[in-house]
Design a protein around this motif. Structure first.
Motif, PDB file in Angstrom:
ATOM      1  N   ASP A  63       0.835  -1.198   0.000  1.00  0.00           N
ATOM      2  CA  ASP A  63       0.000   0.000   0.000  1.00  0.00           C
ATOM      3  C   ASP A  63       0.872   1.252   0.000  1.00  0.00           C
ATOM      4  O   ASP A  63       1.991   1.256   0.534  1.00  0.00           O
ATOM      5  CB  ASP A  63      -0.917   0.012   1.222  1.00  0.00           C
ATOM      6  N   GLU A  64       0.325   2.318  -0.562  1.00  0.00           N
ATOM      7  CA  GLU A  64       1.097   3.537  -0.748  1.00  0.00           C
ATOM      8  C   GLU A  64       0.294   4.751  -0.299  1.00  0.00           C
ATOM      9  O   GLU A  64      -0.921   4.816  -0.532  1.00  0.00           O
ATOM     10  CB  GLU A  64       1.469   3.677  -2.228  1.00  0.00           C
ATOM     11  N   LEU A  65       0.952   5.688   0.363  1.00  0.00           N
ATOM     12  CA  LEU A  65       0.363   6.973   0.719  1.00  0.00           C
ATOM     13  C   LEU A  65       1.109   8.080  -0.014  1.00  0.00           C
ATOM     14  O   LEU A  65       2.338   8.036  -0.142  1.00  0.00           O
ATOM     15  CB  LEU A  65       0.450   7.219   2.223  1.00  0.00           C
ATOM     16  N   LEU A  66       0.363   9.074  -0.457  1.00  0.00           N
ATOM     17  CA  LEU A  66       0.930  10.212  -1.181  1.00  0.00           C
ATOM     18  C   LEU A  66       0.725  11.465  -0.339  1.00  0.00           C
ATOM     19  O   LEU A  66      -0.419  11.850  -0.074  1.00  0.00           O
ATOM     20  CB  LEU A  66       0.249  10.356  -2.546  1.00  0.00           C
ATOM     21  N   LEU A  67       1.810  12.071   0.107  1.00  0.00           N
ATOM     22  CA  LEU A  67       1.750  13.249   0.983  1.00  0.00           C
ATOM     23  C   LEU A  67       2.241  14.495   0.267  1.00  0.00           C
ATOM     24  O   LEU A  67       3.216  14.449  -0.499  1.00  0.00           O
ATOM     25  CB  LEU A  67       2.602  13.039   2.241  1.00  0.00           C
ATOM     26  N   GLU A  68       1.585  15.599   0.572  1.00  0.00           N
ATOM     27  CA  GLU A  68       2.020  16.919   0.123  1.00  0.00           C
ATOM     28  C   GLU A  68       2.286  17.759   1.370  1.00  0.00           C
ATOM     29  O   GLU A  68       1.429  17.840   2.262  1.00  0.00           O
ATOM     30  CB  GLU A  68       0.952  17.576  -0.740  1.00  0.00           C
ATOM     31  N   MET A  69       3.455  18.364   1.480  1.00  0.00           N
ATOM     32  CA  MET A  69       3.802  19.180   2.632  1.00  0.00           C
ATOM     33  C   MET A  69       4.259  20.566   2.177  1.00  0.00           C
ATOM     34  O   MET A  69       4.996  20.700   1.203  1.00  0.00           O
ATOM     35  CB  MET A  69       4.919  18.525   3.444  1.00  0.00           C
ATOM     36  N   ALA A  91       9.294   5.992  -0.224  1.00  0.00           N
ATOM     37  CA  ALA A  91       9.551   5.355  -1.515  1.00  0.00           C
ATOM     38  C   ALA A  91      10.075   6.335  -2.550  1.00  0.00           C
ATOM     39  O   ALA A  91      10.883   5.975  -3.409  1.00  0.00           O
ATOM     40  CB  ALA A  91       8.276   4.688  -2.028  1.00  0.00           C
ATOM     41  N   SER A  92       9.632   7.596  -2.470  1.00  0.00           N
ATOM     42  CA  SER A  92      10.091   8.600  -3.436  1.00  0.00           C
ATOM     43  C   SER A  92       9.816   9.996  -2.887  1.00  0.00           C
ATOM     44  O   SER A  92       8.966  10.183  -2.018  1.00  0.00           O
ATOM     45  CB  SER A  92       9.390   8.409  -4.794  1.00  0.00           C
ATOM     46  N   GLY A  93      10.533  10.970  -3.412  1.00  0.00           N
ATOM     47  CA  GLY A  93      10.354  12.363  -3.002  1.00  0.00           C
ATOM     48  C   GLY A  93      11.031  12.644  -1.671  1.00  0.00           C
ATOM     49  O   GLY A  93      11.772  11.818  -1.120  1.00  0.00           O
ATOM     50  N   GLU A  94      10.772  13.836  -1.120  1.00  0.00           N
ATOM     51  CA  GLU A  94      11.314  14.206   0.188  1.00  0.00           C
ATOM     52  C   GLU A  94      10.391  15.209   0.850  1.00  0.00           C
ATOM     53  O   GLU A  94       9.656  15.955   0.177  1.00  0.00           O
ATOM     54  CB  GLU A  94      12.714  14.799   0.060  1.00  0.00           C
ATOM     55  N   LEU A  95      10.417  15.214   2.164  1.00  0.00           N
ATOM     56  CA  LEU A  95       9.694  16.214   2.939  1.00  0.00           C
ATOM     57  C   LEU A  95      10.714  16.969   3.784  1.00  0.00           C
ATOM     58  O   LEU A  95      11.452  16.358   4.562  1.00  0.00           O
ATOM     59  CB  LEU A  95       8.659  15.543   3.845  1.00  0.00           C
ATOM     60  N   LYS A 115       0.132   8.674  -8.987  1.00  0.00           N
ATOM     61  CA  LYS A 115       1.467   9.022  -8.506  1.00  0.00           C
ATOM     62  C   LYS A 115       1.637  10.538  -8.613  1.00  0.00           C
ATOM     63  O   LYS A 115       0.882  11.223  -9.317  1.00  0.00           O
ATOM     64  CB  LYS A 115       2.535   8.327  -9.347  1.00  0.00           C
ATOM     65  N   TRP A 116       2.624  11.054  -7.884  1.00  0.00           N
ATOM     66  CA  TRP A 116       2.950  12.474  -8.020  1.00  0.00           C
ATOM     67  C   TRP A 116       3.763  12.698  -9.294  1.00  0.00           C
ATOM     68  O   TRP A 116       4.673  11.934  -9.600  1.00  0.00           O
ATOM     69  CB  TRP A 116       3.801  12.949  -6.847  1.00  0.00           C
ATOM     70  N   GLU A 117       3.420  13.730 -10.018  1.00  0.00           N
ATOM     71  CA  GLU A 117       4.208  14.133 -11.188  1.00  0.00           C
ATOM     72  C   GLU A 117       4.073  15.636 -11.355  1.00  0.00           C
ATOM     73  O   GLU A 117       2.961  16.127 -11.608  1.00  0.00           O
ATOM     74  CB  GLU A 117       3.718  13.411 -12.454  1.00  0.00           C
ATOM     75  N   ALA A 118       5.184  16.340 -11.163  1.00  0.00           N
ATOM     76  CA  ALA A 118       5.204  17.799 -11.259  1.00  0.00           C
ATOM     77  C   ALA A 118       4.150  18.435 -10.359  1.00  0.00           C
ATOM     78  O   ALA A 118       3.462  19.385 -10.748  1.00  0.00           O
ATOM     79  CB  ALA A 118       5.001  18.240 -12.712  1.00  0.00           C
ATOM     80  N   GLY A 119       4.021  17.882  -9.142  1.00  0.00           N
ATOM     81  CA  GLY A 119       3.098  18.456  -8.175  1.00  0.00           C
ATOM     82  C   GLY A 119       1.642  18.127  -8.400  1.00  0.00           C
ATOM     83  O   GLY A 119       0.758  18.710  -7.758  1.00  0.00           O
ATOM     84  N   LYS A 120       1.349  17.183  -9.300  1.00  0.00           N
ATOM     85  CA  LYS A 120      -0.041  16.792  -9.560  1.00  0.00           C
ATOM     86  C   LYS A 120      -0.167  15.278  -9.472  1.00  0.00           C
ATOM     87  O   LYS A 120       0.801  14.547  -9.704  1.00  0.00           O
ATOM     88  CB  LYS A 120      -0.491  17.268 -10.941  1.00  0.00           C
ATOM     89  N   LEU A 121      -1.374  14.824  -9.153  1.00  0.00           N
ATOM     90  CA  LEU A 121      -1.647  13.392  -9.177  1.00  0.00           C
ATOM     91  C   LEU A 121      -2.018  12.997 -10.600  1.00  0.00           C
ATOM     92  O   LEU A 121      -2.948  13.558 -11.195  1.00  0.00           O
ATOM     93  CB  LEU A 121      -2.800  13.033  -8.233  1.00  0.00           C
ATOM     94  N   VAL A 122      -1.268  12.048 -11.152  1.00  0.00           N
ATOM     95  CA  VAL A 122      -1.548  11.551 -12.498  1.00  0.00           C
ATOM     96  C   VAL A 122      -1.647  10.033 -12.442  1.00  0.00           C
ATOM     97  O   VAL A 122      -1.068   9.382 -11.558  1.00  0.00           O
ATOM     98  CB  VAL A 122      -0.455  11.981 -13.501  1.00  0.00           C
ATOM     99  N   LEU A 123      -2.370   9.458 -13.366  1.00  0.00           N
ATOM    100  CA  LEU A 123      -2.519   8.011 -13.416  1.00  0.00           C
ATOM    101  C   LEU A 123      -1.186   7.333 -13.709  1.00  0.00           C
ATOM    102  O   LEU A 123      -0.430   7.782 -14.568  1.00  0.00           O
ATOM    103  CB  LEU A 123      -3.537   7.614 -14.485  1.00  0.00           C
TER     104      LEU A 123
END
Length: 476
Positions: A63-69, A91-95, A115-123
């Motif tokens: 399972d995966e969580l997508l966070l924006e900070m 798994a990817s990115g940084e906070l 998934k995150w791509e350029a600050g947006k959720l894309v399929l």
């Protein structure tokens, strides 16, 4: 100083909301990401099928969580965390944020298709909107800055769920109109999904079904269920559609099932059964008897038999003569049709996509038969379609062994049939066929090695000693 959340241990909250705290040292600070329980759906009781099934009820490995900070100093950062079965890992990115400020978390999602791509959720590649959840939760940092808490107890679900109860581990096709998939704001007027049910027989769709939205479920070409919503679905509620198939293992079960299926059909009578893979002749005789005694009009029964691998000899002989004939037969799992299995039957159409062998006189004197689709058939016995005078469309695979009584088409598989009325479809792998004598004064057409599609016979629409209206090729 800045705190970089590059490696984070995420701790599950228990059902009592008590948190067993564990920490992992990450350079300058001990930090936790604490995740609450997964918000399970519950089935609506208005359309429950058998035992209600909540579906997913807890976090699972992968399972995966997508966070924006957002940090006032460092701006907005995006990250994905994956659950490994006991804890969560970045798994990817940084906070990252400045030590003396309090970051905010505008969004946290459980959205497996995205998934995150350029600050947006894309399929993600290969994913389709509406085939999984799109839940938004809440995330906050604790006053001491030592933990980020993520909770879904008040999760936003601006969509509903449709649980399709059907056969276990089977591919189904679902067609919907007036449907807005989860994660999308665009209503789809004609959406088609290819789904595979799980081991419990469930397949799921997530979205908003509008008023009068119609859902049709098929296994191959067999219709399993159709439902029209009288009202738009309610957000965060689950609905269940019965697309189950009756399993018949005895003559009594077959009789009961056919009576029920015919009674439920308004126009053409659709009979869909699951039989044992090695169903006996007695079970087919029970099917014949049940159809004959059902009072249906001639040529109105669409018969689908799933699970069974072999159609035995004389299986449908009883549905000949004055008995009500079948309109169509769909055999998605059958690989062999034995001798005289349908002889004399008045069916008009047969679709058996996995049949490889058709034996002696299997469809002899099926005088109403128009359409044959057996796109893997390679071995065909003597007189298999003899006297099928209304044939218009036939689809075989790459023919490798076809029997005949002579070398001029007489006594072949289409004996006493005007093949110039037939469009014949063959595999792109079809080889040119040669004829050799065999035992008992018979002949066999066999592959010579040369491609049929490069031959003079193809240019003349000829094969097996017959001339056809048209011969076309199709991929396997």
């Amino acid at each position: 100083q800045y705190i970089m959340l590059a490696v984070v241990t995420i701790v599950m909250a228990s059902c009592t909301s008590e948190i067993e705290e564990t920490t992992a040292t990450t350079g300058k600070s001990n930090v936790q990401l604490v995740v609450g329980d997964f918000p399970a759906f519950g089935d609506s009781q208005t359309r429950a099928i058998g035992t209600p099934d909540e579906g997913k009820t807890s976090w699972a490995e992968g399972d995966e969580l997508l966070l924006e900070m957002t940090s006032k100093t460092l701006g907005t950062k995006y990250a994905a965390f994956t659950y490994n079965g006991s804890s969560w890992e970045l798994a990817s990115g940084e906070l990252s944020y400045k030590e003396d400020e309090v970051p905010t978390f505008p969004h946290v999602y459980y959205a497996p298709n995205y998934k995150w791509e350029a600050g947006k959720l894309v399929l993600k590649e290969g994913k389709v909107a509406g085939t999984d959840e799109y839940i938004e939760g809440k995330a906050n940092i604790t006053p001491n800055g030592q933990a980020i808490t993520v909770e879904f107890s008040k999760a936003t679900r601006n969509y509903s769920r449709l649980r399709i109860a059907t056969m276990p581990n089977k591919p189904i096709t679902v067609t919907i109109d007036r449907y807005t998939p989860a994660g999308s704001s665009d209503m789809k007027w004609d959406q088609k999904y290819a789904l595979t049910s799980d081991e419990k027989g469930n397949a799921y769709l997530y979205g908003t079904f509008g008023k009068s939205a119609e859902v049709t479920v098929k296994y191959g070409r067999a219709p399993l269920a159709t439902h029209k919503f009288s009202q738009a679905t309610v957000n965060a509620k689950s609905y269940v559609l019965d697309a189950t198939v009756i399993s018949a293992n005895s003559a009594e079960e077959i009789k009961s099932a056919i009576e029920q299926e015919i009674a439920n059909s308004k126009y053409d009578k659709n009979v869909i059964l699951t039989l044992p893979s090695n169903a006996s002749s007695s079970l087919f005789e029970a099917i014949n008897t049940a159809i004959k005694n059902s009072g249906v009009e001639d040529g109105t029964v669409n018969l689908t038999l799933m699970g069974v691998m072999t159609i035995p000899e004389n299986a449908f002989n009883s549905l000949s003569g004055d008995a009500p004939g079948l309109l169509s037969v769909y055999l998605p799992d059958v690989t062999i049709i034995k001798s005289q299995a349908f002889e004399g039957n008045k069916l008009r159409e047969i679709d058996a996509p996995n049949v490889e062998e058709i034996e002696f006189k299997a469809f002899h004197k099926c005088t109403q038969l128009e359409d044959v689709s057996m796109r893997k058939a390679s071995k065909i016995g003597l007189l298999a379609f003899s006297e099928c005078r209304l044939l218009r469309s036939v689809w075989f695979g790459a023919l490798s062994s076809v029997m005949s009584y002579s070398d001029d088409g007489l006594g072949g598989i289409f004996d006493k049939v005007n093949t110039t009325n037939i469009q014949l479809t063959l595999s792109t792998r079809q080889a040119k066929l040669g004829l050799v004598p065999t035992y008992e004064a018979k002949y066999e057409w066999y592959p010579t090695g040369q491609s049929y599609w490069d031959s003079e016979d193809y240019s003349k629409n000829k094969i097996l000693g017959y001339t056809f209206r048209r011969i076309i090729r199709a991929d396997d």
